[in-house]
Design an enzyme around this catalytic site. Sequence first.
Site, mmCIF file in Angstrom:
data_model
loop_
_atom_site.group_PDB
_atom_site.id
_atom_site.type_symbol
_atom_site.label_atom_id
_atom_site.label_comp_id
_atom_site.label_asym_id
_atom_site.label_seq_id
_atom_site.Cartn_x
_atom_site.Cartn_y
_atom_site.Cartn_z
ATOM 1 N N ARG A 6 0.882 -1.169 0.000
ATOM 2 C CA ARG A 6 0.000 0.000 0.000
ATOM 3 C C ARG A 6 0.915 1.213 0.000
ATOM 4 O O ARG A 6 1.612 1.476 0.986
ATOM 5 C CB ARG A 6 -0.905 -0.033 1.234
ATOM 6 C CG ARG A 6 -1.911 1.118 1.332
ATOM 7 C CD ARG A 6 -2.753 0.940 2.585
ATOM 8 N NE ARG A 6 -3.586 2.084 2.860
ATOM 9 C CZ ARG A 6 -4.847 2.229 2.486
ATOM 10 N NH1 ARG A 6 -5.419 1.276 1.777
ATOM 11 N NH2 ARG A 6 -5.537 3.306 2.798
ATOM 12 N N HIS A 61 -7.306 1.546 -6.584
ATOM 13 C CA HIS A 61 -7.585 0.772 -5.374
ATOM 14 C C HIS A 61 -8.382 -0.478 -5.771
ATOM 15 O O HIS A 61 -9.557 -0.619 -5.436
ATOM 16 C CB HIS A 61 -8.374 1.622 -4.386
ATOM 17 C CG HIS A 61 -8.366 1.121 -2.980
ATOM 18 N ND1 HIS A 61 -7.746 -0.058 -2.610
ATOM 19 C CD2 HIS A 61 -8.924 1.630 -1.838
ATOM 20 C CE1 HIS A 61 -7.902 -0.237 -1.302
ATOM 21 N NE2 HIS A 61 -8.611 0.760 -0.821
ATOM 22 N N GLN A 74 -10.401 -2.874 -3.197
ATOM 23 C CA GLN A 74 -11.636 -2.289 -2.683
ATOM 24 C C GLN A 74 -12.798 -2.509 -3.647
ATOM 25 O O GLN A 74 -13.908 -2.878 -3.238
ATOM 26 C CB GLN A 74 -11.445 -0.785 -2.448
ATOM 27 C CG GLN A 74 -12.709 -0.077 -1.977
ATOM 28 C CD GLN A 74 -13.163 -0.546 -0.617
ATOM 29 O OE1 GLN A 74 -12.411 -0.495 0.345
ATOM 30 N NE2 GLN A 74 -14.404 -1.010 -0.523
ATOM 31 N N ASP A 110 -16.604 9.153 -1.690
ATOM 32 C CA ASP A 110 -15.384 8.953 -0.911
ATOM 33 C C ASP A 110 -15.062 10.274 -0.222
ATOM 34 O O ASP A 110 -15.684 11.307 -0.495
ATOM 35 C CB ASP A 110 -14.236 8.511 -1.826
ATOM 36 C CG ASP A 110 -13.085 7.872 -1.063
ATOM 37 O OD1 ASP A 110 -13.145 7.782 0.185
ATOM 38 O OD2 ASP A 110 -12.097 7.471 -1.713
ATOM 39 N N CYS A 144 -16.007 3.544 0.756
ATOM 40 C CA CYS A 144 -14.930 2.611 1.094
ATOM 41 C C CYS A 144 -14.410 2.798 2.520
ATOM 42 O O CYS A 144 -13.707 1.918 3.028
ATOM 43 C CB CYS A 144 -13.801 2.704 0.086
ATOM 44 S SG CYS A 144 -12.894 4.263 0.098
ATOM 45 N N ARG A 202 -14.049 -6.973 2.035
ATOM 46 C CA ARG A 202 -12.624 -6.842 1.736
ATOM 47 C C ARG A 202 -11.885 -8.123 2.131
ATOM 48 O O ARG A 202 -10.981 -8.584 1.419
ATOM 49 C CB ARG A 202 -12.035 -5.645 2.491
ATOM 50 C CG ARG A 202 -12.418 -4.282 1.962
ATOM 51 C CD ARG A 202 -11.697 -3.956 0.657
ATOM 52 N NE ARG A 202 -10.259 -3.936 0.829
ATOM 53 C CZ ARG A 202 -9.553 -2.908 1.311
ATOM 54 N NH1 ARG A 202 -10.183 -1.792 1.684
ATOM 55 N NH2 ARG A 202 -8.239 -2.965 1.413
#
Length: 308
Positions: A107, A134, A137, A225, A266, A294
Amino acid sequence: MPHFLDLHTTDADALRAILDKARAIKSARDGAPRAAPDSDPALKDRMVALVFEKPSTRTRISFDLGVRQMGGQTMVLSGSELQLGHGETIADTARVLSRFVDLIMIRTFDEAVLHELAEHATVPVINGLTNESHPCQIMADVMTFEEHRGPIAGRKVVWSGDGNNVCASFLHAAGQFGFDLTFTGPEALDPDPKAVAFARDRGSRVEIERDPFVAMRGADLVVTDTWVSMHDSQSTRERRHTLLRAYQVNDALMAAASPEALFMHCLPAHREEEVTNSVMDGPQSVIWDEAENRLHAQKAILRWCLGV
């Protein structure tokens, strides 16, 4: 090497197979204690490096728990411990890690770090997030939608707010899974043109609509988001709030979507900024299923990368 770097660089049939496996993994664990091992310990005797240049809650917990449930072990490393690209090169770090672990999840901030690591690693590499995308996700998001509403192909997704890295991966998913996406937000924060082009080239209808209420018409899924990052300055935060205020997902905006529309985020969320409490905690919200998935989606990705 079966890396999982981005949705648009992974075969669409492989993505569908990963989601099918994720559903099977979740079903097999129904009611099992969190620490209980899977009936199929697919990662027994495997070591997975979890590298975090960028802090995380959900990514760290879900990957760590997933590896343990499948019988493997994790080595959690921060960016400061590795100092990627500072002193030792990223390429050399990749070569060294490959001698000790079976898989690397990273990450990070810069997409180039991910790709250089994957280029020189001799074990699979998974993209846990970059500034550009991402993918893990969005695999969980597609899984969550299909749990509640059936196949996502042919559906309309509306992204409201900042056309960021998560939005880019949603556009990649639109092309791979066959759904349409409407972006509604300020022109200054439009999504990545390359991601838009990918989805359109694969036959998905992608629209840019500045009026959020018009954008919501017929939406099957509404996604947003955070507007600001922990690294943003106060002046940047104020500017972004001014730009994005009209795109807050609230009850009025959700009412403009299909009555059966779902809401996703998310996480982490800044409540009463990009989304109101009434939407986050309301009957159309599936954010907690989304967060849990996830774990299951990433377990399937791990298995796909390792061929187990």
